[in-house]
Design a protein around this motif. Sequence first.
Motif, PDB file in Angstrom:
ATOM      1  N   GLU A 142     -18.335 -12.662  35.241  1.00  0.00           N
ATOM      2  CA  GLU A 142     -18.305 -13.912  36.010  1.00  0.00           C
ATOM      3  C   GLU A 142     -16.889 -14.322  36.415  1.00  0.00           C
ATOM      4  O   GLU A 142     -16.636 -14.623  37.558  1.00  0.00           O
ATOM      5  N   ASN A 143     -16.018 -14.331  35.436  1.00  0.00           N
ATOM      6  CA  ASN A 143     -14.652 -14.764  35.750  1.00  0.00           C
ATOM      7  C   ASN A 143     -13.735 -13.556  35.786  1.00  0.00           C
ATOM      8  O   ASN A 143     -13.421 -12.980  34.753  1.00  0.00           O
ATOM      9  N   PHE A 144     -13.347 -13.211  36.988  1.00  0.00           N
ATOM     10  CA  PHE A 144     -12.571 -11.988  37.185  1.00  0.00           C
ATOM     11  C   PHE A 144     -11.350 -12.354  38.027  1.00  0.00           C
ATOM     12  O   PHE A 144     -11.477 -12.697  39.196  1.00  0.00           O
ATOM     13  N   ASN A 145     -10.203 -12.316  37.405  1.00  0.00           N
ATOM     14  CA  ASN A 145      -9.011 -12.773  38.125  1.00  0.00           C
ATOM     15  C   ASN A 145      -8.117 -11.635  38.581  1.00  0.00           C
ATOM     16  O   ASN A 145      -7.119 -11.863  39.242  1.00  0.00           O
ATOM     17  N   HIS A 146      -8.473 -10.418  38.222  1.00  0.00           N
ATOM     18  CA  HIS A 146      -7.612  -9.290  38.572  1.00  0.00           C
ATOM     19  C   HIS A 146      -7.823  -8.889  40.032  1.00  0.00           C
ATOM     20  O   HIS A 146      -8.957  -8.800  40.493  1.00  0.00           O
ATOM     21  N   VAL A 147      -6.737  -8.659  40.759  1.00  0.00           N
ATOM     22  CA  VAL A 147      -6.835  -8.117  42.114  1.00  0.00           C
ATOM     23  C   VAL A 147      -6.345  -6.684  42.066  1.00  0.00           C
ATOM     24  O   VAL A 147      -5.160  -6.434  41.842  1.00  0.00           O
ATOM     25  N   GLY A 148      -7.245  -5.739  42.237  1.00  0.00           N
ATOM     26  CA  GLY A 148      -6.852  -4.338  42.186  1.00  0.00           C
ATOM     27  C   GLY A 148      -7.962  -3.509  41.571  1.00  0.00           C
ATOM     28  O   GLY A 148      -8.895  -4.052  40.962  1.00  0.00           O
ATOM     29  N   ALA A 149      -7.864  -2.220  41.760  1.00  0.00           N
ATOM     30  CA  ALA A 149      -8.884  -1.309  41.268  1.00  0.00           C
ATOM     31  C   ALA A 149      -8.765  -1.144  39.757  1.00  0.00           C
ATOM     32  O   ALA A 149      -7.699  -1.390  39.175  1.00  0.00           O
ATOM     33  N   VAL A 150      -9.868  -0.736  39.138  1.00  0.00           N
ATOM     34  CA  VAL A 150      -9.915  -0.531  37.688  1.00  0.00           C
ATOM     35  C   VAL A 150     -10.456   0.880  37.415  1.00  0.00           C
ATOM     36  O   VAL A 150     -11.530   1.245  37.895  1.00  0.00           O
ATOM     37  N   ASN A 151      -9.697   1.656  36.646  1.00  0.00           N
ATOM     38  CA  ASN A 151     -10.181   2.978  36.230  1.00  0.00           C
ATOM     39  C   ASN A 151     -11.386   2.841  35.309  1.00  0.00           C
ATOM     40  O   ASN A 151     -11.362   2.043  34.371  1.00  0.00           O
ATOM     41  N   VAL A 152     -12.420   3.625  35.564  1.00  0.00           N
ATOM     42  CA  VAL A 152     -13.566   3.693  34.662  1.00  0.00           C
ATOM     43  C   VAL A 152     -13.851   5.173  34.417  1.00  0.00           C
ATOM     44  O   VAL A 152     -14.211   5.902  35.352  1.00  0.00           O
ATOM     45  N   GLY A 153     -13.651   5.603  33.205  1.00  0.00           N
ATOM     46  CA  GLY A 153     -13.861   7.019  32.917  1.00  0.00           C
ATOM     47  C   GLY A 153     -13.633   7.309  31.453  1.00  0.00           C
ATOM     48  O   GLY A 153     -13.362   6.403  30.667  1.00  0.00           O
ATOM     49  N   ASN A 154     -13.745   8.559  31.138  1.00  0.00           N
ATOM     50  CA  ASN A 154     -13.504   9.025  29.778  1.00  0.00           C
ATOM     51  C   ASN A 154     -12.054   9.478  29.701  1.00  0.00           C
ATOM     52  O   ASN A 154     -11.597  10.209  30.576  1.00  0.00           O
ATOM     53  N   ASP A 155     -11.331   9.046  28.675  1.00  0.00           N
ATOM     54  CA  ASP A 155      -9.941   9.508  28.578  1.00  0.00           C
ATOM     55  C   ASP A 155      -9.787  10.669  27.587  1.00  0.00           C
ATOM     56  O   ASP A 155      -8.674  11.036  27.244  1.00  0.00           O
ATOM     57  N   ARG A 156     -10.917  11.219  27.173  1.00  0.00           N
ATOM     58  CA  ARG A 156     -10.832  12.455  26.379  1.00  0.00           C
ATOM     59  C   ARG A 156     -10.899  13.630  27.359  1.00  0.00           C
ATOM     60  O   ARG A 156     -11.906  13.817  28.054  1.00  0.00           O
ATOM     61  N   GLU A 157      -9.820  14.371  27.416  1.00  0.00           N
ATOM     62  CA  GLU A 157      -9.731  15.454  28.398  1.00  0.00           C
ATOM     63  C   GLU A 157     -10.255  16.759  27.816  1.00  0.00           C
ATOM     64  O   GLU A 157      -9.865  17.145  26.713  1.00  0.00           O
ATOM     65  N   ILE A 158     -11.138  17.408  28.569  1.00  0.00           N
ATOM     66  CA  ILE A 158     -11.717  18.674  28.118  1.00  0.00           C
ATOM     67  C   ILE A 158     -11.563  19.680  29.261  1.00  0.00           C
ATOM     68  O   ILE A 158     -11.712  19.321  30.431  1.00  0.00           O
ATOM     69  N   SER A 159     -11.308  20.903  28.929  1.00  0.00           N
ATOM     70  CA  SER A 159     -11.134  21.894  29.994  1.00  0.00           C
ATOM     71  C   SER A 159     -12.488  22.300  30.568  1.00  0.00           C
ATOM     72  O   SER A 159     -13.523  22.231  29.892  1.00  0.00           O
ATOM     73  N   VAL A 160     -12.454  22.733  31.802  1.00  0.00           N
ATOM     74  CA  VAL A 160     -13.658  23.227  32.471  1.00  0.00           C
ATOM     75  C   VAL A 160     -14.237  24.414  31.689  1.00  0.00           C
ATOM     76  O   VAL A 160     -15.456  24.526  31.522  1.00  0.00           O
ATOM     77  N   LEU A 161     -13.341  25.247  31.174  1.00  0.00           N
ATOM     78  CA  LEU A 161     -13.801  26.426  30.437  1.00  0.00           C
ATOM     79  C   LEU A 161     -14.549  26.041  29.158  1.00  0.00           C
ATOM     80  O   LEU A 161     -15.567  26.652  28.817  1.00  0.00           O
ATOM     81  N   GLU A 162     -14.048  25.007  28.460  1.00  0.00           N
ATOM     82  CA  GLU A 162     -14.705  24.577  27.221  1.00  0.00           C
ATOM     83  C   GLU A 162     -16.135  24.102  27.507  1.00  0.00           C
ATOM     84  O   GLU A 162     -17.073  24.411  26.760  1.00  0.00           O
ATOM     85  N   ILE A 163     -16.297  23.375  28.606  1.00  0.00           N
ATOM     86  CA  ILE A 163     -17.632  22.915  29.015  1.00  0.00           C
ATOM     87  C   ILE A 163     -18.529  24.120  29.315  1.00  0.00           C
ATOM     88  O   ILE A 163     -19.689  24.189  28.893  1.00  0.00           O
ATOM     89  N   ALA A 164     -17.960  25.072  30.044  1.00  0.00           N
ATOM     90  CA  ALA A 164     -18.727  26.273  30.404  1.00  0.00           C
ATOM     91  C   ALA A 164     -19.179  27.014  29.139  1.00  0.00           C
ATOM     92  O   ALA A 164     -20.341  27.438  29.019  1.00  0.00           O
ATOM     93  N   GLN A 165     -18.248  27.127  28.202  1.00  0.00           N
ATOM     94  CA  GLN A 165     -18.569  27.865  26.974  1.00  0.00           C
ATOM     95  C   GLN A 165     -19.622  27.141  26.160  1.00  0.00           C
ATOM     96  O   GLN A 165     -20.518  27.761  25.584  1.00  0.00           O
ATOM     97  N   TYR A 166     -19.546  25.806  26.149  1.00  0.00           N
ATOM     98  CA  TYR A 166     -20.530  25.045  25.370  1.00  0.00           C
ATOM     99  C   TYR A 166     -21.926  25.209  25.968  1.00  0.00           C
ATOM    100  O   TYR A 166     -22.905  25.417  25.250  1.00  0.00           O
ATOM    101  N   ILE A 167     -21.997  25.119  27.309  1.00  0.00           N
ATOM    102  CA  ILE A 167     -23.297  25.283  27.965  1.00  0.00           C
ATOM    103  C   ILE A 167     -23.834  26.703  27.751  1.00  0.00           C
ATOM    104  O   ILE A 167     -25.021  26.912  27.464  1.00  0.00           O
ATOM    105  N   ALA A 168     -22.937  27.675  27.851  1.00  0.00           N
ATOM    106  CA  ALA A 168     -23.349  29.074  27.633  1.00  0.00           C
ATOM    107  C   ALA A 168     -23.939  29.237  26.235  1.00  0.00           C
ATOM    108  O   ALA A 168     -24.922  29.964  26.035  1.00  0.00           O
ATOM    109  N   GLY A 169     -23.343  28.509  25.276  1.00  0.00           N
ATOM    110  CA  GLY A 169     -23.828  28.590  23.902  1.00  0.00           C
ATOM    111  C   GLY A 169     -25.215  27.980  23.717  1.00  0.00           C
ATOM    112  O   GLY A 169     -25.951  28.337  22.791  1.00  0.00           O
ATOM    113  N   LEU A 170     -25.584  27.033  24.608  1.00  0.00           N
ATOM    114  CA  LEU A 170     -26.892  26.381  24.492  1.00  0.00           C
ATOM    115  C   LEU A 170     -28.014  27.240  25.062  1.00  0.00           C
ATOM    116  O   LEU A 170     -29.186  27.033  24.748  1.00  0.00           O
ATOM    117  N   ILE A 171     -27.655  28.152  25.953  1.00  0.00           N
ATOM    118  CA  ILE A 171     -28.678  28.941  26.651  1.00  0.00           C
ATOM    119  C   ILE A 171     -28.375  30.415  26.398  1.00  0.00           C
ATOM    120  O   ILE A 171     -27.514  31.012  27.054  1.00  0.00           O
TER     121      ILE A 171
END
Lengths: 333, 333
Positions: free
Chosen positions: B230-259
């Motif tokens: 309701e009360n928003f006084n900030h003028v400007g964009a706001v980052n919304v995301g995960n700040d835990r960084e993971i490599s593309v390869l790690e994601i690929a390997q995890y998915i490969a491990g599931l299937i």
Amino acid sequence: MKKLLLAGGAGFIGSHLVDRLLKRNDLDMLVVVDSLWTGRAENVDHIRDQRLVLVRCEVEHFKSDFQFDEIFHLASPASPPVYMREPERTVSANLIGAMRLLKLLKKGGRICFASSSEVYGNPLVNPLPETYRGSVDCTGPRSSYDEGKRCTEALLFESNRVRGVDVRVARIFNVYGPRTRADDGRAVSNFIANALSGKPIVVHGDGLQTRSWGYVDDIVDGLERLFWLENFNHVGAVNVGNDREISVLEIAQYIAGLIPGTTIVHDDPAPQDPTNRRPDLTLCRRILPGWSCKVPYEEGLVRTLRWFEANGEIAEMRATMRSRAGNDRHDLK
Amino acid sequence: MKKLLLAGGAGFIGSHLVDRLLKRNDLDMLVVVDSLWTGRAENVDHIRDQRLVLVRCEVEHFKSDFQFDEIFHLASPASPPVYMREPERTVSANLIGAMRLLKLLKKGGRICFASSSEVYGNPLVNPLPETYRGSVDCTGPRSSYDEGKRCTEALLFESNRVRGVDVRVARIFNVYGPRTRADDGRAVSNFIANALSGKPIVVHGDGLQTRSWGYVDDIVDGLERLFWLENFNHVGAVNVGNDREISVLEIAQYIAGLIPGTTIVHDDPAPQDPTNRRPDLTLCRRILPGWSCKVPYEEGLVRTLRWFEANGEIAEMRATMRSRAGNDRHDLK
């Protein structure tokens, strides 16, 4: 024979380009579209050429029964007070203007766009090569112009990538000279207008911020050579400007010296005003061998001053300032 | 009671936001406008709520007899293959879409925009605060999306500066989860789609480029809190995301491990693919105390995989790929 379209042809740079285009023998029609938002009919009043067709219209709304061989998109305000007052209209003129113009381009035709050194924002390098990606605050008060130019470049180069459109984009650095509006709001015209009115020259900040001041004849020489070029294999924008950097204060002092009795005062810095901006002209010189800004600022300023004096710009400016307070607001609708 | 408009409400993130909006008691109408360019009617098929009105229409052309209290602009493709295929349409959906939506906003109303971490381009700092001005090649092949988002931010913040419009802009970092299109073209959905089809997972480059993978429920929690505030006084964009960084390869390997039986192969790097991108969440945490991405990637990937398996996405993807070759080209006209 070709049909050409120039959007923004009654403006400062646009009208000079009209003069050059009409020296060509390969066209039987030049349509100039201008809303006269910041352009002025007087800028093309001197032309007596049956090939010229003037249309008063916002570029976004221009319709035509035929398509064009070459299109030049210079329809945009360039004066910070103007674009900061009407940001949506500024984005629209540039971007929706470009979308409209792309629809009016013949297959195999060429579209030329006047971009700006403002795409670099407040740069962290000096001089500026075209590969520098810029430092623009896309949420800031100058963003309608800066991001409008950037997004229009994106649109055009994507139309090249996807559809093979022949795209020429000049990133134009600071320009001054005859046909600047006295109320344009940029340094040289402000300084001359004030000095001729007997008012002090107002320098924002300490005046040590530098600019590469290009005299309009030199800049339009560069545009002409880039836009007319038959064989153009480069994909990307080209800097066009003066790479001799001069401080705002030096310009103020030179103008003050031309008009006895003129004083200089300092005011607050303009918001997000870049501290320096000089083009790296390596690419430009490779594409346009021999081209450079040849008119020294001392000569350019004298020519500009003489034009202001001869054209009664100052009286007109005062009248404009009075009427503007009443009716120059355009709401989003 | 309020009237709300959500553009792009049949899309991946948009449809999750529709679910959240309909849990509110202060609205009697939610109009969802979606062209179904990349959105899908199935994403909102489960909803049985009389307040929901679905309109199939490009956001730029949506007309309404009444104005809205709150508008949510999520109408944009986000998949690189899609926006690279139709760059003008991408710019148009974002920017002309925003212009159209501003006209439909009640005086005193609120407009919320889904911007993107792509406004930072290939960043030179890590993590990324909102003050970082970005490193986007405005002439490059991803520019329609990146510059379209940047210019839309500019337009909205200028409408705040000039007219006082209540503007909320979230710069959303990588998101994955249920309702991603199997043919979306981004890493998680590509990897899962390939693995479920018995094909190798294709990693562009060495896969060491990192991303901040945000599970969609977490991201939509953040959007809900930012957009509902309701009360928003900030003028400007706001980052919304995960700040835990993971490599593309790690994601690929995890998915490969599931299937079982899934292999990983490497391909050329994607054009101008950023090497890393992690949000600085200092501002976000100040505005939304206690919010963070809580679902670990291992759990989020399993949930996403289960959804893909349950929804027959893979068969549909194959059908889509076949039909697309024939009719998914939209020329500029």
